[in-house]
Motif scaffolding. Structure first.
Motif, PDB file in Angstrom:
ATOM      1  N   PHE A   1      42.592  44.231  43.485  1.00 38.82           N
ATOM      2  CA  PHE A   1      42.055  44.639  44.714  1.00 38.82           C
ATOM      3  C   PHE A   1      42.199  46.204  44.956  1.00 38.82           C
ATOM      4  N   SER A   2      41.482  46.497  46.202  1.00 39.53           N
ATOM      5  CA  SER A   2      41.476  47.871  46.361  1.00 39.53           C
ATOM      6  C   SER A   2      42.856  48.511  46.474  1.00 39.53           C
ATOM      7  N   ASP A   3      44.070  47.988  46.765  1.00 40.71           N
ATOM      8  CA  ASP A   3      45.250  48.272  47.017  1.00 40.71           C
ATOM      9  C   ASP A   3      46.205  48.277  45.785  1.00 40.71           C
ATOM     10  N   TYR A   4      45.244  47.754  44.655  1.00 33.80           N
ATOM     11  CA  TYR A   4      45.935  47.881  43.256  1.00 33.80           C
ATOM     12  C   TYR A   4      46.569  46.341  43.161  1.00 33.80           C
ATOM     13  N   HIS A   5      47.129  45.576  44.169  1.00 40.72           N
ATOM     14  CA  HIS A   5      47.665  44.395  43.867  1.00 40.72           C
ATOM     15  C   HIS A   5      46.614  43.627  43.153  1.00 40.72           C
ATOM     16  N   SER A   6      47.108  42.521  42.477  1.00 41.69           N
ATOM     17  CA  SER A   6      46.493  41.662  41.567  1.00 41.69           C
ATOM     18  C   SER A   6      46.724  40.160  42.100  1.00 41.69           C
ATOM     19  N   GLU A   7      45.545  39.446  41.536  1.00 41.68           N
ATOM     20  CA  GLU A   7      45.715  37.873  41.809  1.00 41.68           C
ATOM     21  C   GLU A   7      45.342  37.167  40.528  1.00 41.68           C
ATOM     22  N   LEU A   8      46.115  36.116  40.043  1.00 41.39           N
ATOM     23  CA  LEU A   8      45.657  35.305  39.161  1.00 41.39           C
ATOM     24  C   LEU A   8      45.418  33.984  39.784  1.00 41.39           C
ATOM     25  N   ASN A   9      43.982  33.445  39.605  1.00 39.42           N
ATOM     26  CA  ASN A   9      43.756  32.279  40.108  1.00 39.42           C
ATOM     27  C   ASN A   9      43.517  31.116  39.020  1.00 39.42           C
ATOM     28  N   MET A  10      44.484  29.906  39.157  1.00 45.96           N
ATOM     29  CA  MET A  10      44.229  29.243  38.117  1.00 45.96           C
ATOM     30  C   MET A  10      43.808  27.731  38.983  1.00 45.96           C
ATOM     31  N   SER A  11      43.015  27.222  38.222  1.00 49.24           N
ATOM     32  CA  SER A  11      42.350  25.897  38.694  1.00 49.24           C
ATOM     33  C   SER A  11      42.505  24.709  37.540  1.00 49.24           C
ATOM     34  N   SER A  12      42.208  23.553  38.218  1.00 47.19           N
ATOM     35  CA  SER A  12      42.279  22.361  37.139  1.00 47.19           C
ATOM     36  C   SER A  12      43.726  22.138  36.222  1.00 47.19           C
ATOM     37  N   LEU A  13      44.743  22.771  37.178  1.00 47.40           N
ATOM     38  CA  LEU A  13      45.932  22.768  36.324  1.00 47.40           C
ATOM     39  C   LEU A  13      46.072  21.713  35.294  1.00 47.40           C
TER      40      LEU A  13
END
Lengths: 112, 116
Positions: A69-81
């Motif tokens: 994101f613009s503030d440099y944080h990141s997210e890892l989205n995981m589906s159908s675990l």
């Protein structure tokens, strides 16, 4: 000194559910990396972002997606675990794409 | 693709003595980075030491030093005056230099035990 912050530290999910892992890099670090470490294994690279653009991609399943994101944080989205997704997920950050990577404490994901 | 091999799954050392952990790698690149990371039981990944391939001089960080043999593609870690807190899994890692944000490729790790 400030370190890489990952949240949550622990996460328990059931099969077929979704999960979101968050990573806040060290201040002024503009590059974020994600790794997956299974039990008794070495960390395996998933994906990285430099200045909010994907810079390298490893063996990340299609069920996973990530962004910075613009503030440099990141997210890892995981589906159908799946059961095999149970692992320790590390985020690392660096200042510039060539400096050493500093790791967070990881998110331990358990799939029941 | 680059590969990193650590042929010693386990090593042990007596407190205050010296131990050397081995690592070999394969690459067609001429310039790159090599690292040793330490992972204690807490599972944190801690950077121990870094070496740039174009630098002839071996890197040193306090009790930790490396023996970098570029032609042999060998990168060993020497721990002097071993302490109980050095007990951990040690990973050797490779990183190419050309691409910004490039990955670390890890070896399988060496579990180091320090005996009192």
């Amino acid at each position: 000194a400030a370190g890489v912050i990952q949240s949550p530290r622990h996460l328990i999910k059931e099969k077929r559910e979704t999960a979101t892992l968050k990573c806040y890099p060290i201040p002024r670090h503009d590059t974020v990396y994600w790794y997956q470490q299974g039990p008794g294994q070495d960390p395996q690279f998933l994906i990285s972002f430099y200045e909010k653009m994907q810079s390298d991609k490893g063996s990340i399943p299609d069920r996973f997606s990530a962004q910075q994101f613009s503030d440099y944080h990141s997210e890892l989205n995981m589906s159908s675990l799946e059961l095999g997704d149970s692992a320790l997920y590390f985020c690392a950050s660096s200042f510039g794409g060539y400096q050493p990577q500093h790791f967070g404490d990881g998110t331990r994901l358990s799939i029941l | 693709a680059q590969t990193v091999t650590q042929s010693q799954p386990e090593m042990s050392v007596q407190e205050a003595e010296t131990v050397t952990l081995s690592c070999t790698y394969d690459t067609s690149e001429s310039d790159y980075y090599l690292f040793w990371y330490k992972q204690p039981p807490s599972r944190q990944m801690i950077l121990v030491i870094r070496q740039e391939a174009y630098k002839q001089q071996n890197a040193t960080e306090n009790r930790f030093s490396v023996n970098f043999q570029k032609a042999a593609k060998s990168f060993s870690l020497k721990i002097s005056d071993s302490q109980l807190g050095d007990a951990a899994m040690y990973f050797c890692a490779y990183r190419e230099k050309e691409t910004s944000g490039s990955r670390l490729t890890f070896g399988e790790g060496t579990q180091l035990t320090v005996n009192p």
